[in-house]
Design a protein around this motif. Structure first.
Motif, PDB file in Angstrom:
ATOM      1  N   GLN A  79      -9.757  -1.816 -13.570  1.00 39.73           N
ATOM      2  CA  GLN A  79      -8.554  -2.567 -13.928  1.00 39.73           C
ATOM      3  C   GLN A  79      -8.721  -3.663 -14.972  1.00 39.73           C
ATOM      4  O   GLN A  79      -7.732  -4.248 -15.397  1.00 39.73           O
ATOM      5  N   LEU A  83      -8.268   9.099 -15.898  1.00 42.10           N
ATOM      6  CA  LEU A  83      -6.855   8.744 -16.079  1.00 42.10           C
ATOM      7  C   LEU A  83      -6.633   8.053 -17.422  1.00 42.10           C
ATOM      8  O   LEU A  83      -5.628   8.295 -18.097  1.00 42.10           O
ATOM      9  N   ARG A  98       6.586   4.380 -15.617  1.00 41.69           N
ATOM     10  CA  ARG A  98       5.856   5.114 -14.585  1.00 41.69           C
ATOM     11  C   ARG A  98       4.921   4.227 -13.775  1.00 41.69           C
ATOM     12  O   ARG A  98       4.786   4.414 -12.574  1.00 41.69           O
ATOM     13  N   TYR A  99       4.289   3.266 -14.434  1.00 38.97           N
ATOM     14  CA  TYR A  99       3.273   2.469 -13.737  1.00 38.97           C
ATOM     15  C   TYR A  99       3.674   1.012 -13.512  1.00 38.97           C
ATOM     16  O   TYR A  99       2.920   0.258 -12.899  1.00 38.97           O
ATOM     17  N   MET A 101      -9.392 -47.476 -11.851  1.00 36.36           N
ATOM     18  CA  MET A 101      -8.491 -48.489 -11.319  1.00 36.36           C
ATOM     19  C   MET A 101      -9.271 -49.738 -10.933  1.00 36.36           C
ATOM     20  O   MET A 101     -10.319 -49.626 -10.296  1.00 36.36           O
ATOM     21  N   SER A 102      -8.771 -50.877 -11.311  1.00 34.03           N
ATOM     22  CA  SER A 102      -9.482 -52.108 -10.956  1.00 34.03           C
ATOM     23  C   SER A 102      -9.301 -52.317  -9.459  1.00 34.03           C
ATOM     24  O   SER A 102      -8.212 -52.120  -8.931  1.00 34.03           O
ATOM     25  N   ARG A 138       2.842 -46.170  -9.114  1.00 33.47           N
ATOM     26  CA  ARG A 138       1.744 -45.271  -9.514  1.00 33.47           C
ATOM     27  C   ARG A 138       1.100 -44.605  -8.318  1.00 33.47           C
ATOM     28  O   ARG A 138       0.188 -43.809  -8.479  1.00 33.47           O
ATOM     29  N   MET A 180       0.353 -40.897  -8.109  1.00 35.96           N
ATOM     30  CA  MET A 180      -0.760 -40.307  -8.850  1.00 35.96           C
ATOM     31  C   MET A 180      -1.965 -40.078  -7.954  1.00 35.96           C
ATOM     32  O   MET A 180      -2.814 -39.236  -8.230  1.00 35.96           O
ATOM     33  N   PRO A 200      -4.745  -7.307  -4.116  1.00 35.62           N
ATOM     34  CA  PRO A 200      -4.687  -7.769  -5.503  1.00 35.62           C
ATOM     35  C   PRO A 200      -4.904  -6.650  -6.508  1.00 35.62           C
ATOM     36  O   PRO A 200      -4.512  -6.768  -7.660  1.00 35.62           O
ATOM     37  N   ARG A 201      -5.536  -5.549  -6.090  1.00 36.42           N
ATOM     38  CA  ARG A 201      -5.770  -4.435  -7.009  1.00 36.42           C
ATOM     39  C   ARG A 201      -4.720  -3.352  -6.861  1.00 36.42           C
ATOM     40  O   ARG A 201      -4.741  -2.357  -7.555  1.00 36.42           O
ATOM     41  N   GLY A 202      -3.808  -3.530  -5.906  1.00 36.35           N
ATOM     42  CA  GLY A 202      -2.789  -2.520  -5.659  1.00 36.35           C
ATOM     43  C   GLY A 202      -1.771  -2.471  -6.791  1.00 36.35           C
ATOM     44  O   GLY A 202      -1.383  -3.497  -7.330  1.00 36.35           O
ATOM     45  N   VAL A 203      -1.352  -1.291  -7.138  1.00 35.09           N
ATOM     46  CA  VAL A 203      -0.342  -1.135  -8.180  1.00 35.09           C
ATOM     47  C   VAL A 203       0.964  -0.770  -7.488  1.00 35.09           C
ATOM     48  O   VAL A 203       1.072   0.298  -6.914  1.00 35.09           O
ATOM     49  N   VAL A 226       6.783   2.053  -9.007  1.00 34.45           N
ATOM     50  CA  VAL A 226       8.113   1.812  -9.555  1.00 34.45           C
ATOM     51  C   VAL A 226       9.110   2.838  -9.034  1.00 34.45           C
ATOM     52  O   VAL A 226      10.291   2.741  -9.296  1.00 34.45           O
ATOM     53  N   ILE A 282       1.011  11.580 -13.581  1.00 34.41           N
ATOM     54  CA  ILE A 282       1.352  10.421 -14.415  1.00 34.41           C
ATOM     55  C   ILE A 282       2.837  10.097 -14.256  1.00 34.41           C
ATOM     56  O   ILE A 282       3.225   8.927 -14.143  1.00 34.41           O
ATOM     57  N   GLY A 337       3.318   8.088 -11.363  1.00 34.47           N
ATOM     58  CA  GLY A 337       2.598   6.811 -11.367  1.00 34.47           C
ATOM     59  C   GLY A 337       1.345   6.847 -10.512  1.00 34.47           C
ATOM     60  O   GLY A 337       0.881   5.810 -10.039  1.00 34.47           O
ATOM     61  N   VAL A 338       0.786   8.043 -10.329  1.00 38.50           N
ATOM     62  CA  VAL A 338      -0.427   8.182  -9.524  1.00 38.50           C
ATOM     63  C   VAL A 338      -1.614   7.651 -10.316  1.00 38.50           C
ATOM     64  O   VAL A 338      -1.732   7.913 -11.512  1.00 38.50           O
ATOM     65  N   TYR A 339      -2.496   6.851  -9.692  1.00 38.32           N
ATOM     66  CA  TYR A 339      -3.670   6.394 -10.422  1.00 38.32           C
ATOM     67  C   TYR A 339      -4.970   6.751  -9.734  1.00 38.32           C
ATOM     68  O   TYR A 339      -6.039   6.270 -10.114  1.00 38.32           O
TER      69      TYR A 339
END
Lengths: 150, 193
Positions: A48, A59, A87-88, B1-2, B11, B14, B43-46, B49, B149, B152-154
């Protein structure tokens, strides 16, 4: 000198490899350049962090071929990228579109710059304020120094 | 800061702003870790759509020698008698072997499982079904990978659930383990039954 050049070329060897299989390329160099530009915008979904131009995954190869077919058929960059995007999804775009979910991602450089400016301004103001306020001791010492220099 | 004078009221934020920021970031990371653990965040999942849409148009040839009818998008258009699964697989894909018993089970229970054989050789694909059993009602052969494709298959295996109207409701990238079957797929099959 010659040796040095050879060494540099040797270092660049992996970059030549990334160009890909020569028989994948389009005969028209202008179209091949466009296809490559499009490919660099598209993420390889298998490995990725690479674009489909850089990846050796099956792919990625299929997507490269698909991009080249559509470019050869006369489609422009937007049309080809739209085809793959349909598609993706957003994930395939290495340059994600600005949406509510990617807002923070896009705003980070501006936020970081603004934060940095704020810190600098705060420090300068404080430095000025501190310079203005000399303690009575400091004032006396400064006066002595002045007198000594005169 | 003094340190002689306490910081002015205006302030004080802050001091607390970085603390608040760190707390918010911590909460965010905690939520991400939790999601990673229970599988709701990848996090790696697509994300697909196709969710909420019908299957893309395609028409694939049958796999020679296994005696199963071919598969086309027309077979997946509603109204369907029940929810259906479309499974992308290949004989060279090791996770597909892990997933196969679950597909066999679903098929025995009467769930319509359709197969798309991805980038495979005919004899190997046939041998795979002979060895591990055939869960598919229909089986299309996608040797060039173009239909994949369009979906959307990867990677294989990948499985899609269609409701009775032929709308795609769920996509699972990776093998359907016994755990996935019980915790993810079964509730959905009940919901779309």
């Amino acid at each position: 000198m010659k040796r040095w050049v050879f060494f540099c070329l040797l270092l660049a060897l992996p970059a030549w490899g990334a160009v890909g299989d020569p028989n994948e390329r389009l005969p028209d160099p202008a179209k091949e350049a466009l296809a490559r530009e499009i490919g660099r915008e598209l993420r390889c979904l298998v490995c990725q962090n690479q674009s489909i131009e850089d990846s050796d995954a099956q792919l990625a190869r299929d997507l490269r071929r698909l991009v080249r077919e559509r470019v050869a058929a006369g489609e422009d960059q937007t049309a080809v990228i739209r085809f793959v995007h349909e598609r993706y999804g957003d994930f395939v775009l290495l340059r994600p579109p600005v949406t509510a979910a990617t807002m923070l991602l896009w705003a980070t450089p501006i936020l970081a710059l603004g934060g940095g400016i704020a810190v600098i301004m705060f420090r300068r103001r404080r430095a000025l304020a501190e310079a203005a306020a000399l303690s009575p001791d400091e004032a006396k010492r400064l006066a002595e120094l002045d007198r000594g220099a005169a | 800061m003094s340190d002689s004078a306490p910081p002015k009221r205006s302030r004080r934020w802050m001091l607390y702003a970085p603390l608040g920021l760190a707390a918010a970031a911590g909460a965010g990371f905690y939520a991400m870790l939790q999601g990673l653990q229970d599988g709701s965040y990848n996090p790696r999942g697509v994300p697909s759509v196709l969710l909420g849409k019908p299957a893309p148009d395609f028409s694939l040839p049958a796999l020679e020698g296994v005696g199963l009818p071919a598969l086309a998008s027309a077979d997946l258009r509603g109204p369907l008698p029940g929810p259906a699964l479309v499974n992308f697989w290949a004989s060279w894909c090791a996770p597909c072997i892990i997933e196969h018993p679950q597909l066999m089970r679903l098929s025995r229970e009467g769930v319509a499982v359709y197969g798309i054989n991805y980038k495979d050789r005919i004899p190997e694909a046939g041998a795979f079904l002979q060895r591990h059993g055939n869960p598919y009602r229909r089986l299309g052969r996608d040797e060039p990978g173009r239909t994949a494709i369009d979906w959307g298959v990867y990677g294989v295996p990948e499985t899609y659930l269609l409701d009775r109207q032929g709308m795609i409701r769920w996509r699972w990238a990776g093998p359907i383990t016994a755990d996935t079957l019980e915790n993810e797929l079964r509730p959905l099959l009940r919901r779309y039954a």
